[in-house]
Design a protein around this motif. Sequence first.
Motif, PDB file in Angstrom:
ATOM      1  N   SER B   1       0.833  -1.191   0.000  1.00  0.00           N
ATOM      2  CA  SER B   1       0.000   0.000   0.000  1.00  0.00           C
ATOM      3  C   SER B   1       0.875   1.251   0.000  1.00  0.00           C
ATOM      4  CB  SER B   1      -0.919   0.018   1.213  1.00  0.00           C
ATOM      5  OG  SER B   1      -0.183   0.095   2.398  1.00  0.00           O
ATOM      6  N   ALA B   2       0.333   2.335  -0.504  1.00  0.00           N
ATOM      7  CA  ALA B   2       1.064   3.592  -0.579  1.00  0.00           C
ATOM      8  C   ALA B   2       0.807   4.427   0.665  1.00  0.00           C
ATOM      9  CB  ALA B   2       0.622   4.370  -1.816  1.00  0.00           C
ATOM     10  N   VAL B   3       1.856   5.071   1.151  1.00  0.00           N
ATOM     11  CA  VAL B   3       1.716   5.983   2.286  1.00  0.00           C
ATOM     12  C   VAL B   3       1.834   7.404   1.749  1.00  0.00           C
ATOM     13  CG1 VAL B   3       2.656   6.730   4.490  1.00  0.00           C
ATOM     14  CG2 VAL B   3       2.662   4.298   3.894  1.00  0.00           C
ATOM     15  N   GLN B  24       3.096  14.079  -0.949  1.00  0.00           N
ATOM     16  CA  GLN B  24       4.283  13.239  -1.114  1.00  0.00           C
ATOM     17  C   GLN B  24       3.890  11.774  -0.913  1.00  0.00           C
ATOM     18  OE1 GLN B  24       7.796  14.331  -1.622  1.00  0.00           O
ATOM     19  NE2 GLN B  24       7.815  12.172  -2.210  1.00  0.00           N
ATOM     20  N   VAL B  25       4.301  10.920  -1.842  1.00  0.00           N
ATOM     21  CA  VAL B  25       3.995   9.490  -1.765  1.00  0.00           C
ATOM     22  C   VAL B  25       5.295   8.727  -1.547  1.00  0.00           C
ATOM     23  CG1 VAL B  25       2.769   7.583  -2.877  1.00  0.00           C
ATOM     24  CG2 VAL B  25       2.202   9.940  -3.475  1.00  0.00           C
ATOM     25  N   ASP B  26       5.207   7.622  -0.819  1.00  0.00           N
ATOM     26  CA  ASP B  26       6.433   6.892  -0.478  1.00  0.00           C
ATOM     27  C   ASP B  26       6.873   5.924  -1.574  1.00  0.00           C
ATOM     28  OD1 ASP B  26       5.286   4.096   1.607  1.00  0.00           O
ATOM     29  OD2 ASP B  26       4.459   4.975  -0.217  1.00  0.00           O
ATOM     30  N   SER B  27       6.170   5.908  -2.687  1.00  0.00           N
ATOM     31  CA  SER B  27       6.550   5.057  -3.808  1.00  0.00           C
ATOM     32  C   SER B  27       6.124   5.728  -5.103  1.00  0.00           C
ATOM     33  CB  SER B  27       5.901   3.676  -3.686  1.00  0.00           C
ATOM     34  OG  SER B  27       4.485   3.803  -3.652  1.00  0.00           O
ATOM     35  N   GLN B  28       6.713   5.287  -6.193  1.00  0.00           N
ATOM     36  CA  GLN B  28       6.354   5.883  -7.478  1.00  0.00           C
ATOM     37  C   GLN B  28       4.972   5.401  -7.910  1.00  0.00           C
ATOM     38  OE1 GLN B  28       9.572   4.953 -10.180  1.00  0.00           O
ATOM     39  NE2 GLN B  28      10.779   6.705  -9.491  1.00  0.00           N
ATOM     40  N   VAL B  29       4.140   6.322  -8.304  1.00  0.00           N
ATOM     41  CA  VAL B  29       2.782   5.996  -8.745  1.00  0.00           C
ATOM     42  C   VAL B  29       2.500   6.700 -10.056  1.00  0.00           C
ATOM     43  CG1 VAL B  29       1.861   5.542  -6.441  1.00  0.00           C
ATOM     44  CG2 VAL B  29       1.820   7.871  -7.357  1.00  0.00           C
ATOM     45  N   THR B  30       1.687   6.069 -10.860  1.00  0.00           N
ATOM     46  CA  THR B  30       1.338   6.672 -12.145  1.00  0.00           C
ATOM     47  C   THR B  30       0.248   7.719 -11.983  1.00  0.00           C
ATOM     48  OG1 THR B  30       1.920   4.619 -13.269  1.00  0.00           O
ATOM     49  CG2 THR B  30       0.569   6.202 -14.491  1.00  0.00           C
ATOM     50  N   MET B  31      -0.813   7.315 -11.265  1.00  0.00           N
ATOM     51  CA  MET B  31      -1.986   8.177 -11.170  1.00  0.00           C
ATOM     52  C   MET B  31      -2.032   8.879  -9.819  1.00  0.00           C
ATOM     53  SD  MET B  31      -3.361   7.560 -14.095  1.00  0.00           S
ATOM     54  CE  MET B  31      -5.061   8.126 -14.023  1.00  0.00           C
ATOM     55  N   MET B  32      -2.139  10.197  -9.855  1.00  0.00           N
ATOM     56  CA  MET B  32      -2.357  10.983  -8.644  1.00  0.00           C
ATOM     57  C   MET B  32      -3.568  11.870  -8.871  1.00  0.00           C
ATOM     58  SD  MET B  32       1.480  12.076  -7.379  1.00  0.00           S
ATOM     59  CE  MET B  32       0.961  12.623  -5.755  1.00  0.00           C
ATOM     60  N   PHE B  33      -4.380  11.997  -7.841  1.00  0.00           N
ATOM     61  CA  PHE B  33      -5.616  12.750  -7.958  1.00  0.00           C
ATOM     62  C   PHE B  33      -5.727  13.767  -6.816  1.00  0.00           C
ATOM     63  CE2 PHE B  33      -7.283   9.678 -10.956  1.00  0.00           C
ATOM     64  CZ  PHE B  33      -6.748   8.471 -10.537  1.00  0.00           C
ATOM     65  N   LEU B  73       7.179  11.194 -10.086  1.00  0.00           N
ATOM     66  CA  LEU B  73       6.182  10.161  -9.816  1.00  0.00           C
ATOM     67  C   LEU B  73       5.830  10.016  -8.342  1.00  0.00           C
ATOM     68  CD1 LEU B  73       7.395   7.395 -12.312  1.00  0.00           C
ATOM     69  CD2 LEU B  73       5.440   8.926 -12.549  1.00  0.00           C
ATOM     70  N   THR B  74       6.410  10.834  -7.478  1.00  0.00           N
ATOM     71  CA  THR B  74       6.111  10.729  -6.041  1.00  0.00           C
ATOM     72  C   THR B  74       5.592  12.019  -5.433  1.00  0.00           C
ATOM     73  OG1 THR B  74       8.367  11.332  -5.375  1.00  0.00           O
ATOM     74  CG2 THR B  74       7.933   8.975  -5.776  1.00  0.00           C
ATOM     75  N   GLY B  98      -0.529   0.716  -8.074  1.00  0.00           N
ATOM     76  CA  GLY B  98      -0.091   0.290  -9.396  1.00  0.00           C
ATOM     77  C   GLY B  98      -0.326  -1.177  -9.672  1.00  0.00           C
ATOM     78  N   LEU B  99      -0.426  -1.983  -8.606  1.00  0.00           N
ATOM     79  CA  LEU B  99      -0.628  -3.410  -8.811  1.00  0.00           C
ATOM     80  C   LEU B  99      -2.113  -3.736  -8.928  1.00  0.00           C
ATOM     81  CD1 LEU B  99       2.012  -4.797  -6.288  1.00  0.00           C
ATOM     82  CD2 LEU B  99       2.197  -4.588  -8.765  1.00  0.00           C
TER      83      LEU B  99
END
Lengths: 111, 115
Positions: B1-3, B24-33, B73-74, B98-99
């Motif tokens: 899960s993303a933090v 700020q996200v603790d992992s690279q993600v494609t979609m941010m809203f 991406l973060t 992402g998964l």
Amino acid sequence: QQQVKQSPQSLIVQKGGISIINCAYENTAFDYFPWYQQFPGKGPALLIAIRPDVSEKKEGRFTISFNKSAKQFSLHIMDSQPGDSATYFCAARGGSYIPTFGRGTSLIVHP
Amino acid sequence: SAVISQKPSRDICQRGTSLTIQCQVDSQVTMMFWYRQQPGQSLTLIATANQGSEATYESGFVIDKFPISRPNLTFSTLTVSNMSPEDSSIYLCSVEDGLATETQYFGPGTRLLVL
């Protein structure tokens, strides 16, 4: 067509009782139906989700019932606890449509 | 899960000013809203923050009022410009897993009060 209608707006339940929150949608392209739980001062967190190929999904005390023909789904919280007191949002998404959220239900469980 | 973390957690601003909210996200993600949550109301999507291109805004929201940056991406920022009391709300950053691409994670929110 994008709306998700959620009821009731607020719900008060005694400890140990069953909490039931209902949602209805219109867009038949929706194929993923999550429920989110939000505590005061926090962001919503995914609680449980269902796809329309099953009519029920259970995780612990939380159950989603899904009626595809009626385009309705509901969240049942069994043996409700004071710690379940929160705001619950249903949502629907699918295809190219953005997630659509219900208006939320404020649940209070009295000890 | 993303933090996900957001700054500031809350603010009180004067009308006519602007506030920039960081996510700020603790992992690279494609979609941010970016969402807005008004008291007793549903979550309303403001825009999708696209990395390397302009954000995609939903009906009723415009770039001049809510400029968004997505430099990598973060990280993303949302600015609420020329604020009025009607902008008082909770602003939430969200990302998709992402998964399991339909799982959304939300930040804790930024509580904004405009006087």
